[in-house]
Structure formats: C-alpha cells, structure tokens
Design a protein around this motif. Structure first.
Motif, short mmCIF file in Angstrom:
data_model
loop_
_atom_site.label_atom_id
_atom_site.label_comp_id
_atom_site.label_asym_id
_atom_site.label_seq_id
_atom_site.Cartn_x
_atom_site.Cartn_y
_atom_site.Cartn_z
N GLN A 203 0.81 -1.20 0.00
CA GLN A 203 0.00 0.00 0.00
C GLN A 203 0.85 1.27 0.00
N ALA A 204 0.57 2.16 -0.92
CA ALA A 204 1.16 3.50 -0.93
C ALA A 204 0.14 4.48 -0.36
N ILE A 205 0.62 5.43 0.45
CA ILE A 205 -0.25 6.42 1.08
C ILE A 205 0.31 7.81 0.79
N PHE A 206 -0.60 8.73 0.39
CA PHE A 206 -0.20 10.10 0.07
C PHE A 206 -0.81 11.04 1.10
N TYR A 207 -0.01 12.00 1.57
CA TYR A 207 -0.41 12.89 2.65
C TYR A 207 -0.25 14.34 2.22
N GLU A 208 -1.10 15.18 2.81
CA GLU A 208 -0.93 16.62 2.72
C GLU A 208 -1.17 17.17 4.13
N TRP A 209 -0.31 18.05 4.60
CA TRP A 209 -0.42 18.54 5.97
C TRP A 209 -0.23 20.04 6.02
N ASN A 210 -0.77 20.63 7.08
CA ASN A 210 -0.55 22.05 7.34
C ASN A 210 -0.60 22.27 8.84
N PHE A 211 -0.28 23.49 9.26
CA PHE A 211 -0.16 23.78 10.69
C PHE A 211 -1.50 23.76 11.41
N ASP A 212 -2.58 24.13 10.71
CA ASP A 212 -3.88 24.28 11.37
C ASP A 212 -4.68 22.99 11.38
N GLN A 213 -4.79 22.32 10.23
CA GLN A 213 -5.67 21.16 10.12
C GLN A 213 -4.93 19.83 10.24
N GLY A 214 -3.63 19.84 10.30
CA GLY A 214 -2.88 18.60 10.44
C GLY A 214 -2.84 17.82 9.14
N PHE A 215 -3.04 16.51 9.22
CA PHE A 215 -2.87 15.62 8.08
C PHE A 215 -4.20 15.33 7.38
N VAL A 216 -4.12 15.26 6.06
CA VAL A 216 -5.15 14.64 5.23
C VAL A 216 -4.41 13.60 4.39
N TYR A 217 -4.88 12.35 4.41
CA TYR A 217 -4.16 11.34 3.64
C TYR A 217 -5.13 10.41 2.92
N TYR A 218 -4.62 9.83 1.82
CA TYR A 218 -5.40 8.93 0.98
C TYR A 218 -4.58 7.67 0.71
N ALA A 219 -5.27 6.54 0.70
CA ALA A 219 -4.63 5.25 0.42
C ALA A 219 -5.29 4.65 -0.81
N PRO A 220 -4.85 5.01 -2.01
CA PRO A 220 -5.51 4.52 -3.22
C PRO A 220 -5.36 3.02 -3.40
N ILE A 221 -6.33 2.44 -4.05
CA ILE A 221 -6.34 0.99 -4.27
C ILE A 221 -5.33 0.63 -5.35
N LEU A 222 -4.53 -0.41 -5.07
CA LEU A 222 -3.60 -0.96 -6.06
C LEU A 222 -3.42 -2.44 -5.79
N ASN A 223 -3.82 -3.26 -6.73
CA ASN A 223 -3.60 -4.70 -6.64
C ASN A 223 -3.48 -5.26 -8.05
N ASP A 224 -3.40 -6.55 -8.16
CA ASP A 224 -3.20 -7.17 -9.48
C ASP A 224 -4.40 -6.97 -10.39
N GLU A 225 -5.59 -6.71 -9.81
CA GLU A 225 -6.78 -6.50 -10.62
C GLU A 225 -6.87 -5.06 -11.16
N THR A 226 -6.10 -4.14 -10.58
CA THR A 226 -6.20 -2.73 -10.99
C THR A 226 -5.87 -2.57 -12.47
N PHE A 227 -4.79 -3.23 -12.92
CA PHE A 227 -4.40 -3.16 -14.33
C PHE A 227 -4.42 -4.54 -14.99
N ASN A 228 -5.00 -5.52 -14.28
CA ASN A 228 -5.02 -6.91 -14.77
C ASN A 228 -3.62 -7.42 -15.06
N LYS A 229 -2.70 -6.99 -14.23
CA LYS A 229 -1.30 -7.42 -14.35
C LYS A 229 -0.74 -7.59 -12.95
N PRO A 230 0.23 -8.52 -12.77
CA PRO A 230 0.88 -8.61 -11.46
C PRO A 230 1.69 -7.34 -11.18
#
Length: 951
Positions: A203-230
């Motif tokens: 799993q790869a996770i992407f984050y964006e942060w700032n001093f006031d609101q802290g972290f916002v992060y997303y964990a996009p789906i990625l598996n062998d079915e995403t592109f029908n390839k290993p």
C-alpha cells in the motif's frame, strides 16, 4: 518551496575543537581517563539500512549504522567518528541535502530520534520515546526545516517535527490503519514540503499537511486487478519534479505512475494509480531523485538514470557489486568546480552523443559490498567488503595485531587491527557456516569449525588448507576449539555433547628430522555430557607439567580426560565430578596463578563465581559476581605483558554487555565494570595478545566492535568504592546503620552464647569470633537457608583460606569475614518465588491434579536432592508449624502421628506459601508480580529488525 528567510536557524552546536594532532590526542586521553572500555572501531554495518554518502566537494566520507552506533567513515584517511547515543540498534537514518544534519532513530524500549551536527559530531536535538516502540523510518525536508517519522508500533503514527525549535512534541500526527501494512519508506515532495508519500509492500499512502488542520491522507487501491497485471511488492516511492505525479517501484520491475484525481476540487494527496509501466524484469530496489534525473538501482546491480518522462539516459551494468540496497550521491557547493576527465568517461554509445556526466555516488549492496563510483561511472573503488551474515566466530593472533572472524555464510576475514586494513579473506562454501575459530599458540595455524560438524586446519597467513580434506567426525555443529599450550593436542566440543581430540602428527626420516605431513590426526571422541558443553580448556598438572583437558557442561559435570593413556579411537575419561547442586555452570577458565595451588574458575546461573582446586575439585571459594541484568555467559583472563601473578583482570560478557573484573575476587561490586555493547546480544568476544584491546561479535547484527581498555579507570573506581567492608555495606538492606545489620550483629553475638551454652553459670570468655560449626545457624537466622553441601562449601572456604600460606586450618570466623561470607553465598536477588511455583507445577503435572498429595510431597523431599531422615523432616515441619516439639525424643510412630495431625492432606502453591511458610496469599501474589517486573527489567531486549534508509 518556502522562502529561505522564513527558515529558523538550527540550534547552536558545541564548538568543534581545533583540527590538530595535539587536540585529538588530548581529547582521546581525556576520554580514556574517564572510562574503562572505549569503543575505537566498528567492523561491519547493517546492510538493511544502507550507506549515506557524506562527500562534499573533495571530502571522502560516508555514514553507516553498526548496531546502535552511528559511524562516519573517512575512507580516504581510513578514520572513523563514532556517534554514540542510542540504546537500541539504529533502525533508520537520513541526511539533509547539504550533508550538514544527520538523523538517526531506533526502535524498542527507551527509543530516541537524534539529530547530529556533522561538523562537530555532536547531537543538537534528541527526542526521547517519540514513538511508543520506536521509529521505523525518517525523512527530512530539502530545506532541513522539518523532520518526518513513522512509528514502529501498530497502529502506526506519522509525525512531523519542527526539530530546530525546543518543542518536544510533533507539529501534527496521523494514525494509520493497520490494514495498510508496515509503512517502511517515507519521502517528502522536493518541491512542496507539505506533501509526503509512504509505502509498505502492498500500500502506498499520500499525505498533505498544514499547521492548522494537520494531516489529510489517501490510500488509493492498487492490486493485481487494478491493471489486470501482477504488480509485485512495492519498494520505494518518490514525487516527480514539475508534475503532480508520483512514482512507486516494485519487485517485479514495474513502475506505478500515480496521478492526482482533481487538485482543484480535492487535496493534491488524492491520487489514483494511473499507469503500470513495465520498466524491466528484475526487482527495482532503489528509486530516488538526483537533480532533474531519476535514478534506479536493481537486484542485478545495475544503475539506470532516466528523465522525468521515464526515458533511459544512461545504464551502468559493469559495477558487479551485487544487488543494490542503497544509492547515495555526493554534494558540491556552488563555488566548487569538479574536474572531469572526459577521456576517461565512456558512455558506450554507438553513435556520437553528448557524454553523460553525473555526480559521484556510493553503492551499498545486499551482500555488504560498498563501492565508490566516480568519473561519471567510469571509476569504481571498493571501499569495504563487510560481513553480510551473522558473525559468531572470532579469534586474535597470539603474537601479532591480527584478528580473524567468520560469518554464517562461510566468509572468513583476517584484519590488522592496528592499521585497520584487511590482510586477506577467503570464501568457503556458502553452506559452510563458520561456528568457531582458533589460532594455535605459535600463531602459524588456525582451526576452523563449521556448523555441519566439519573442521579444517588452515595456514594463518594465506588461509590455505593444511589438510587434504577436512575432519568430518562430528555430526553436529562444532562449538569450541582449543589447542594445548605446546600445540601437541587439539580438541573440539560439539553441539551433540561430544568432545573430540586430535593429536599432533609428524614422521621422521633416516636423519631423525621432522618432515611435515598433515598436522593433526584423529585420536578419539567421547560423549561425556548429556547437556550443552559450555567450556573446553587445556591445562597442565602443577606437579609434573603434563597436559590435561577438561570440559564443563550444563549438566553440572566437570570432566577430565586421560590424554596420556588414550589411543586411536579410544579417548579415555580420567574423572567426572558434579560441581553444582542446582545452579547451572555457564563458563570456565583457569584462575591466574596467584598462589602455589592450581584453581579453576567458573560462573553459574546464580550470578556466582566459584573457585575449585583443579586437582581435588573441592570448591574453595564462592563469590558474588556482577549482576548487570543477565548472568555472565562467558569469561576469559585478560593477557598481560607484566607479572602473571599480580594485577590480573578478567573479561566477561552477559547477554548484551561487556565487562572487566579485577582480581583478586572478593565480591566487591566496585571491582567490576560493564558497558552496554550490543543491544541485540553479544555472540562472542576475544582479547588482543597484549591485553590492550577487546573485540566483541554482534551475531545477527553482522558486525564486530573493537574496544580499547583503560585499566586505570577500573582501578580508580575500585579505590573510590572504599576499603575493607565499606563496599559491602551497600549490599545489605539499610546499610551499616540499618536494622538488618544490627540484627546480623546481634545474631552473631547470640551464636557465641549459644555455643558456650545459654544456661552456663561459669565465667564466659568473650571472643570476637564464632566456631565454623555455628555458621549454618546464623545464616538460617538471617533468612538464608543453605543446603548441606553449601554449608560444607562455606566451612571449607574459611577452613582452607590460610592453608597455603600457614599450613594451618582456620577453625573460627570473625564478624567482618562472616558478613563477606553471607553476602557472597546468599541468593543474589533473594528468595525466588518462581522456584517454589515451578516446583509445584512440575509435581502437579506428574500427578495430573491441581493439588499435591501430602505423601507425594514428603516422598519427594526424602528421595530427591539431599537425603533427609524422618527426624530431620519432622524437625523442619515442627519448626515451620511452630509446634515446639522435641522430635529427638519421639519414636517413628510418634513422628508419623505428628505429621498426620498437623500437616495438610493436600497442598497447593498458595496453601504451602501461606499455611506452611507463613506468607499471606496476597503477599505471595505481590511477590510474584514484583519478581516478574524484576525479571523483565533484567532481561535484554532483542528487537526484530525492520530497517529503513532514506536520504
């Protein structure tokens, strides 16, 4: 990127001392005057963390982690700066873009994150217990303003620190879902420090942060079915320059391209897998930026430079350093102009093309080979070839400054430890795991033992074989190898509790001249133990100088072999002696020759030294040993260039510490010192032939430490500890002014009255001593209940204490000597309730009942261990139950009736503690809980390695 004017200045470091030979010498002397053991060199490094290139312009430096020590190695002058501050093995590290600030972090109890100033090599910021179980990965922003860390505990926590301030708390944190897996790689966006990417294997996770609101992060789906390839396992991730995209490399040679969903509506961290690019067949282990280029290092040892459109610009495949674990580039200042020899630079192009030029870089491979690449890939210098597997075996040359060590992959290295250069090396079969090494006393031969039971004898200079084929008499791992003093015998101990002996072999010609053949031939082997052999040693008889061989096992048996009368394939036993009742022997060595008697020194699982007469096997002295966490696991007498009878010292190791003990042994705690040497365990140790250095092997940490000894520091500690009984008062509860000491003194004087008769009306002769026969009564009155064998050992210790000097036996003991005797013989940590608990558990398991029947309990007391008569058993029960019955006047039938009436029919551990010993059940639970905390505090912490390297 933020304006540089907004960046706060780093804390002011301690000024660096002038870089002169005199100041360095004075600094080293100051350090040596303060500590008895000083780390001076590290062999080997943690290959999973990787190498950091610290080269700036013309300097040639790199950083690596060796267990819990950070090492800045100048490979042009072959010097090391050691960064000491971590309690646990360093788990991850990173460096600022300008190579000024280095960050190291560890995982485990009392973990820390430390920021070092590489100009002065001192820490400028330290975060204690920043994460519950330590840190798994760290990264620093390009402007060196912020630091990001991700925890080792679950659920994982990502934190951002403004390390240049005095704040001890992170600016913002984010708790991650455990389903994401352990995030081991972390990177900042080089163009926007408020964006971060981390990844685990899945799993790869992407984050964006700032001093006031802290972290916002997303964990996009990625598996062998995403592109029908290993896809493969995710390895490392980066942000692309001049783009909203990010890249992730995989173990199948793929590159995943991530694209922002809609940055105008949602956060820039909201990305999805846009494309799966099959870049190559082999695993991509390293993915990083170098200026405008992207650099790839793979499992074939190839390095590729690509542009932001993923077009290959340059491909180096001639390094042959092994699979790449880390890539790190040097730094140049704006005013520096590197000299490039374009005639040397060869890009291997088939058409005329502008020659490719890049910064110098350092490669660290998974096989622990470190190479420095210069001249844009045209010049390769091997900096080091370290051990890539566990280092368990080592030995030092008996006459020269040489150390030889081998690992579990069959790699043997011989080093000159004065010049810090490798003399030669040899690779055995990778399945030939080296388990032990031993030089003979002349230093011309070495015996190498392997875990498959083979033993080879090699030349100590060339490392070539001296045997046509190795000895293969053992079916299990060889654990010990020893040569006799004249090298006429060679002995090995194996993991199947067997000892094998080899005899020196030579043939003669007509002129009676020795002609060399195979140096040793097999004499015989004997399985004299039924548990692990902990020590094997040669010696000589004090009267005739004949060679003798002894082995000691965890079965508590000391075995002496009859070398004189043994014949081929018929090794004989001369004597077997059980030397312990219940404590387990852990190590053995010869006591320094401080008297005309010959002694053997052992250590056991009760934190005790024991000294035995080597001929009679009588225990002559028992002494309290060091109590630094775990028991001593190995001991060795420190060599000396002076008198062999005066000013002698002993070296020892525990599970994670290295220590020195001063002779004579007295039980004085100030005569010993220990240092935290390997947090994940000390596998082995050796001293140099002149006693100036010690070497410790880190086992699974793949490293070796070299320590310089300063005995003056230990002597100073011993003097400051006080003379006579002063050091021992601190070992008594309440000290000299406490109630226990007063009780001890009163019992001692009461014993004088008891010996002369309490009802005696005649004039008493007051003495300051008591007879030896009274020792057991006073000991029991103080709450220490020794066995009959221990009482005999105590009496013999006092009785023969002056026999060598005066040829007379001592029949009495004074109070001062009694206090020493009590402190040295009593349990080091008091009564262990777990021994009672475990005994009942074992007996209950035999009877398959929750309660122990009375007849089983009494039968065990009389048939196992030391024999107890019916009268002795009845006397003990009468005293415990306060019956005040004189059992000597009772018949056996009356004794049986006494036990039946007063002793419970069934016993549990709680009932035994409360009804028989008089300890309330609540107190017993408290004792167990307290002892559990003590054991946990004294247990070395061995951590699982989850390492990470970021630059």
């Amino acid at each position: 990127m933020e304006n540089d004017s907004n960046i706060p200045r780093a804390p002011t470091p301690i000024p660096m001392m002038p870089n002169t030979e005199t100041s360095k010498k004075d600094e080293n002397e100051t350090i040596n005057n303060l500590t008895a053991l000083n780390l001076s060199w590290c062999f080997g490094y943690n290959k999973h963390i990787g190498i950091i290139n610290l080269c700036v312009n013309e300097t040639k430096k790199m950083f690596f982690a060796s267990s819990h020590i950070g090492v800045v190695h100048d490979f042009s002058s072959n010097e090391q700066k050691l960064l000491q501050g971590h309690r646990n093995s360093i788990n991850c590290c990173t460096v600022s873009e300008d190579k000024r600030w280095l960050v190291t972090a560890d995982a485990g109890h009392d973990s820390t994150i430390i920021v070092w100033d590489l100009n002065t090599y001192v820490p400028v910021q330290t975060y204690f217990n920043s994460h519950l179980e330590g840190t798994l990965s760290v990264a620093m922003t390009p402007d060196s303003k912020y630091l990001a860390s991700i925890s080792a505990q679950y659920p994982q926590v990502l934190a951002v620190w403004e390390w240049t301030t005095d704040s001890e708390s992170p600016m913002c944190t984010a708790e991650l879902d455990p389903e994401y897996g352990p995030q081991t790689n972390i990177r900042f966006n080089l163009e926007n420090t408020f964006q971060i990417v981390t990844n685990s294997y899945t799993q790869a996770i992407f984050y964006e942060w700032n001093f006031d609101q802290g972290f916002v992060y997303y964990a996009p789906i990625l598996n062998d079915e995403t592109f029908n390839k290993p896809v493969g396992r995710l390895t490392q991730s980066i942000f692309q320059l001049n783009s909203s995209r990010a890249l992730t490399a995989t173990s199948l040679g793929n590159i995943v391209v991530w694209e922002t969903m809609n940055s105008k509506i949602t956060s820039k961290a909201n990305k999805k897998a846009f494309k799966l690019f099959k870049f190559q067949e082999k695993s991509i282990n390293v993915l990083k930026q170098m200026n405008e280029l992207i650099v790839i290092g793979d499992s074939e040892g190839h390095v590729k430079f690509i542009d932001q459109q993923l077009h290959i610009l340059m491909w180096f495949k001639h390094f042959d350093l092994g699979p790449i674990a880390s890539l790190s580039f040097s730094q140049t200042t704006k005013d520096y102009k590197p000299t490039i020899d374009y005639e040397v630079v060869d890009n291997d192009a088939t058409i005329e093309y502008e020659k490719f030029v890049c910064k110098d870089f350092i490669i660290g491979s998974t096989s622990a080979v470190v190479g420095h690449i210069s001249q844009s890939g045209s010049k390769i210098d091997i900096i080091s070839k370290a051990s890539d597997n566990s280092v368990m075996a080592l030995d030092t040359h008996p006459l020269l400054p040489r150390i030889c060590f081998g690992n579990s992959a069959g790699y043997l290295q011989l080093w000159d430890y004065e010049t810090k250069t490798m003399v030669c090396s040899r690779n055995f079969n990778r399945h030939m795991q080296i388990s032990c090494i031993k030089f003979n006393h002349k230093g011309d031969l070495m015996a190498i033992g392997f875990q498959n039971g083979q033993m080879q004898i090699i030349d100590s200079i060339s490392l070539d074989d001296c045997l046509k084929s190795p000895f293969i008499y053992s079916k299990d791992s060889i654990t010990h190898i020893e040569f006799s003093e004249d090298s006429s015998f060679l002995a090995t101990a194996e993991a199947d509790f067997t000892v094998s002996v080899y005899k020196y072999n030579f043939i003669t010609d007509r002129d009676n001249m020795k002609i060399a053949s195979e140096p040793y031939t097999f004499l015989g082997r004997y399985r004299a133990h039924y548990k692990e052999i902990v020590s094997l040693t040669f010696g000589t008889y004090p009267d005739n100088g004949e060679t003798r061989l002894l082995s000691l096992g965890k079965d508590r048996v000391l075995v002496e072999y009859d070398l004189i009368n043994s014949n081929y394939d018929d090794l004989l036993i001369k004597e077997k002696t059980r030397i312990e009742q219940y404590a387990v022997p852990l190590a053995m060595t010869w006591h320094p020759p401080t008297s005309s008697e010959s002694f053997i020194l052992t250590v056991n699982s009760e934190w005790k030294y024991k000294i035995y007469n080597s001929v009679t096997k009588m225990c002559r002295k028992t002494l309290l040993g060091p109590t630094f966490g775990s028991c001593l696991k190995n001991i060795s007498i420190l060599p000396t260039e002076g008198s062999i009878t005066e000013n002698r010292y002993m070296v020892y190791i525990t599970e994670d510490k290295l220590g020195i003990q001063k002779f004579p042994l007295t039980g004085n705690p100030f005569d010993s010192i220990a240092i935290y040497s390997h947090p994940d365990g000390v596998a082995n140790f050796k001293s140099s032939f002149d006693g100036k250095y010690l070497f410790t092997a880190g086992g699974d940490n793949n490293n070796l430490f070299m320590w310089k000894i300063n005995l003056k520091a230990l002597e100073a500690q011993s003097v400051l500890g006080g003379a006579d009984l002063k050091p021992f008062y601190g070992l008594i509860e309440g000290g000299r002014e406490g109630e226990f000491f007063k009780e001890m003194r009163e019992l001692f004087y009461y014993s004088q009255l008891r010996h002369h008769g309490l009802n005696e009306n005649t004039e008493r002769i007051i003495k300051l001593t008591i007879p030896l026969s009274e020792i057991s009564y006073v000991m029991r009155g103080l709450g220490f209940y020794p066995t009959e064998q221990e009482i005999e050992d105590m009496i013999n210790e006092v009785k023969f204490s002056e026999y060598v000097d005066t040829n007379k036996l001592v029949e009495e003991i004074n109070l001062d000597d009694f206090i020493r005797l009590y402190i040295n013989h009593r349990p080091a940590f008091g009564l262990d309730p777990y021994q009672i608990y475990d005994s009942f558990r074992v007996l209950n398991k035999q009877t398959n009942r929750d309660f122990l029947p009375r007849h089983v309990f009494l039968d065990e007391l009389q048939t196992h261990g030391e024999h107890m008569t019916d009268y002795e058993l009845a006397d003990c029960i009468s005293n415990l139950l306060h019956l005040n019955s004189d059992v000597e006047d009772l018949t056996k039938e009356e004794i049986s009736s006494l036990i039946d009436r007063n002793f419970p029919q069934e016993l549990s551990v709680d009932k035994f503690m409360s009804d028989i010993l008089g300890v309330p059940a609540n107190d017993f639970d408290q004792i167990l809980n307290t002892w559990e905390r003590i054991k946990q505090a004294n247990t070395p912490r061995v951590l699982k390695k989850t390492n990470s390297f970021i630059e």
